[in-house]
Write a protein that holds these residues in place. Structure first.
Motif, PDB file in Angstrom:
ATOM      1  N   HIS A 216       0.822  -1.213   0.000  1.00  0.00           N
ATOM      2  CA  HIS A 216       0.000   0.000   0.000  1.00  0.00           C
ATOM      3  C   HIS A 216       0.856   1.262   0.000  1.00  0.00           C
ATOM      4  O   HIS A 216       0.677   2.155  -0.841  1.00  0.00           O
ATOM      5  CB  HIS A 216      -0.926  -0.020   1.215  1.00  0.00           C
ATOM      6  CG  HIS A 216      -1.783   1.201   1.357  1.00  0.00           C
ATOM      7  ND1 HIS A 216      -2.747   1.542   0.429  1.00  0.00           N
ATOM      8  CD2 HIS A 216      -1.825   2.172   2.313  1.00  0.00           C
ATOM      9  CE1 HIS A 216      -3.354   2.659   0.808  1.00  0.00           C
ATOM     10  NE2 HIS A 216      -2.804   3.056   1.953  1.00  0.00           N
ATOM     11  N   SER A 217       1.800   1.355   0.918  1.00  0.00           N
ATOM     12  CA  SER A 217       2.618   2.570   1.038  1.00  0.00           C
ATOM     13  C   SER A 217       3.451   2.805  -0.214  1.00  0.00           C
ATOM     14  O   SER A 217       3.512   3.926  -0.740  1.00  0.00           O
ATOM     15  CB  SER A 217       3.529   2.469   2.264  1.00  0.00           C
ATOM     16  OG  SER A 217       2.775   2.458   3.453  1.00  0.00           O
ATOM     17  N   ALA A 218       4.101   1.759  -0.715  1.00  0.00           N
ATOM     18  CA  ALA A 218       4.952   1.907  -1.897  1.00  0.00           C
ATOM     19  C   ALA A 218       4.132   2.342  -3.106  1.00  0.00           C
ATOM     20  O   ALA A 218       4.578   3.186  -3.905  1.00  0.00           O
ATOM     21  CB  ALA A 218       5.678   0.602  -2.181  1.00  0.00           C
ATOM     22  N   ALA A 219       2.937   1.783  -3.252  1.00  0.00           N
ATOM     23  CA  ALA A 219       2.094   2.146  -4.396  1.00  0.00           C
ATOM     24  C   ALA A 219       1.610   3.593  -4.279  1.00  0.00           C
ATOM     25  O   ALA A 219       1.526   4.305  -5.283  1.00  0.00           O
ATOM     26  CB  ALA A 219       0.902   1.194  -4.482  1.00  0.00           C
ATOM     27  N   MET A 220       1.303   4.034  -3.064  1.00  0.00           N
ATOM     28  CA  MET A 220       0.891   5.431  -2.874  1.00  0.00           C
ATOM     29  C   MET A 220       2.012   6.394  -3.248  1.00  0.00           C
ATOM     30  O   MET A 220       1.795   7.404  -3.917  1.00  0.00           O
ATOM     31  CB  MET A 220       0.456   5.669  -1.426  1.00  0.00           C
ATOM     32  CG  MET A 220      -0.943   5.191  -1.109  1.00  0.00           C
ATOM     33  SD  MET A 220      -1.560   5.882   0.449  1.00  0.00           S
ATOM     34  CE  MET A 220      -1.583   7.627   0.048  1.00  0.00           C
TER      35      MET A 220
END
Length: 489
Positions: A451-455
């Motif tokens: 989630h964080s990396a994609a954001m």
């Protein structure tokens, strides 16, 4: 940041007693600040609102755009309504509508109610925001008006900049449901503004002969609403379903332009755009605020849900704006009188482009204090350099009797650019988030894998696009806006 539509009513003897003027000024500052703060603090509160209401990314966009749509589309009509019915009367009505809608926001049990309340807030703000400066102009004689407007501008800029910081602090100390208090706080401040307004004015004459462009208001509001709906639907992958509202919205906007060209008292006198400086300055405004609104909306979500920062720390990313805009605006305005607004607008837009490039580079580091915050200083410097010169370019390019209308058009352009940017860029950021391996939703509070990396990856794409847009604005102004602008040119 844009602070209201400047109207030009003359001082009306008897509108308020001399000893009451300071109270009218306080009422104007309080009410206009509520409208400005609600346009900025929502970005900090959105992750908590989404979590509390279970809102999707598209619904989050509409929590923002539901407010911007009527405000951007109707702010000119709101100014004209004040001229016709009386500034204080319309201003007070706008405050009452805004505060009532704020309480509905604070108590909203679900997302549809929240979005509906935000739309009502936008209608109230469209009546409220244009009236603040007009109210001061009516209350103060010309010899004292400049100082009063200066106090209003400084106070409005300060409260607008502090709004996200105070909102972040409230969320940090009070927990996720504290977002409701951010809307509820409008009640006491709005009530005080209403009390001062209703008890300190003695006469508020309107101009019954003033015609209202209701047809134009209907066309532009419907057109922008359908356009935003169609563009926003792309974030949920509705495909061809979004084409119908987008096409109808574009047709209504075209009809609005055709109507304005022949209306006897149009909201937007299209003849003003025959002046190259006026047209290009508004185009530059649209580009600059498109990019700026994109970052202001999506950066806090990335920091809170992607970097997992505390909301108060994330809100500190707005601090450079609160420092550099007040610090540089007056100086940039004076310098624009000496060398012309073009070079300063170009420099400001160039600083903004560099800031977006800097955000692109530092986002993977997740280093707020030593990398991201210095980069946001570039955005603060850029806005501080260009806000006043943009106004100078707009005002100097039209005859004196059209300065109020020109200011209103420029204000509306900036707000509509913000509306469209969130709709378009929301679709882009949602698609990139999924392609980068996101397994939840951009901006949602989630511990899911990737989630964080994609954001971060999705926000980097936005930063790259914004850098190109800001650089294009700088190039347009440098090439086509003259160094000196004469009102009679």
């Amino acid at each position: 940041m844009q602070f209201g539509t400047i109207q030009k009513p003359g001082h009306l003897p008897g509108f308020c007693l001399a000893e009451n003027r300071k109270y009218i000024l306080v009422a104007a500052v309080l009410a206009s600040s509520l409208g400005f703060i609600d346009g900025t603090v929502i970005a900090i509160a959105l992750p908590a609102i989404r979590s509390g209401l279970g809102a999707s990314l598209v619904e989050a966009q509409w929590i923002n755009n539901g407010y911007l749509l009527p405000l951007g589309a109707l702010i000119l009509l709101g100014g004209a309504l004040g001229d016709r019915l009386g500034v204080a009367r319309v201003f007070a009505t706008g405050i009452a509508i805004f505060v009532a809608a704020s309480m509905i926001c604070a108590l909203a049990p679900n997302t549809p109610v929240m979005i509906g309340a935000r739309v009502i807030q936008g209608f109230g703000a469209a009546m409220m925001v244009p009236g603040s400066l007009a109210l001061i102009a009516r209350a103060y004689p010309e010899a004292e008006r400049g100082r009063a407007i200066g106090i209003w501008a400084a106070a409005s800029a300060l409260t607008t900049a502090l709004g996200p910081l105070l909102g972040g602090l409230a969320l940090s100390l009070g927990g996720p449901e504290m977002w409701r208090a951010i809307f509820a706080i409008n009640l006491p401040f709005g009530a005080l503004a209403l009390y001062l307004l209703l008890t300190r004015t003695t006469r508020d004459a309107g101009q019954a002969h003033r015609q209202l462009d209701l047809a134009g208001a209907f066309l532009i509001t419907g057109g922008l609403g359908l356009l935003a709906w169609g563009l926003t639907a792309a974030a949920e992958g509705h495909g061809a379903v979004r084409l119908a509202p987008t096409a109808i919205g574009a047709a209504l906007i075209a009809a609005f332009l055709a109507w304005e060209a022949r209306a006897s008292d149009p909201m937007v006198p299209l003849g003003l755009f025959r002046d190259r400086t006026f047209a290009l300055s508004n185009l530059a405004t649209g580009l600059i605020y498109f990019a700026f609104s994109t970052v202001i909306f999506f950066l806090p979500m990335t920091l809170i849900a992607g970097w997992r920062l505390d909301p108060f720390i994330a809100s500190a990313s707005f601090a450079p704006l609160s420092v550099f805009i007040p610090l540089l605006s007056a100086r940039a305005g004076r310098l624009a009188d000496q060398i012309g607004p073009g070079p300063l607008i170009t420099a400001g837009a160039a600083f903004m482009a560099l800031g977006y490039v800097g955000l692109f580079l530092v986002m993977p580091t997740e280093d707020f204090w030593t990398r991201l915050l210095p980069v946001t200083c570039l955005l603060g410097v850029g806005m501080g350099l260009l806000v006043a010169p943009l106004s100078t370019a707009i005002m100097a390019s039209v005859p004196g009797e059209f300065t109020g209308t020109a200011s209103g058009i420029n204000n509306a352009v900036g707000r509509i650019a913000g509306l469209v940017s969130v709709a378009i860029m929301g679709s882009l950021v949602g698609a990139v988030y999924l392609s980068a391996g996101g397994t939840a939703s951009f901006g949602a509070l989630s511990d899911s894998a990737g989630h964080s990396a994609a954001m971060i990856a999705a926000f980097q794409v936005l930063c790259g696009a914004c850098a190109v847009i800001a650089a294009l604005a700088a190039l347009l102004v440098w090439l086509f806006v003259p160094r000196r602008i004469r009102p009679d040119a």
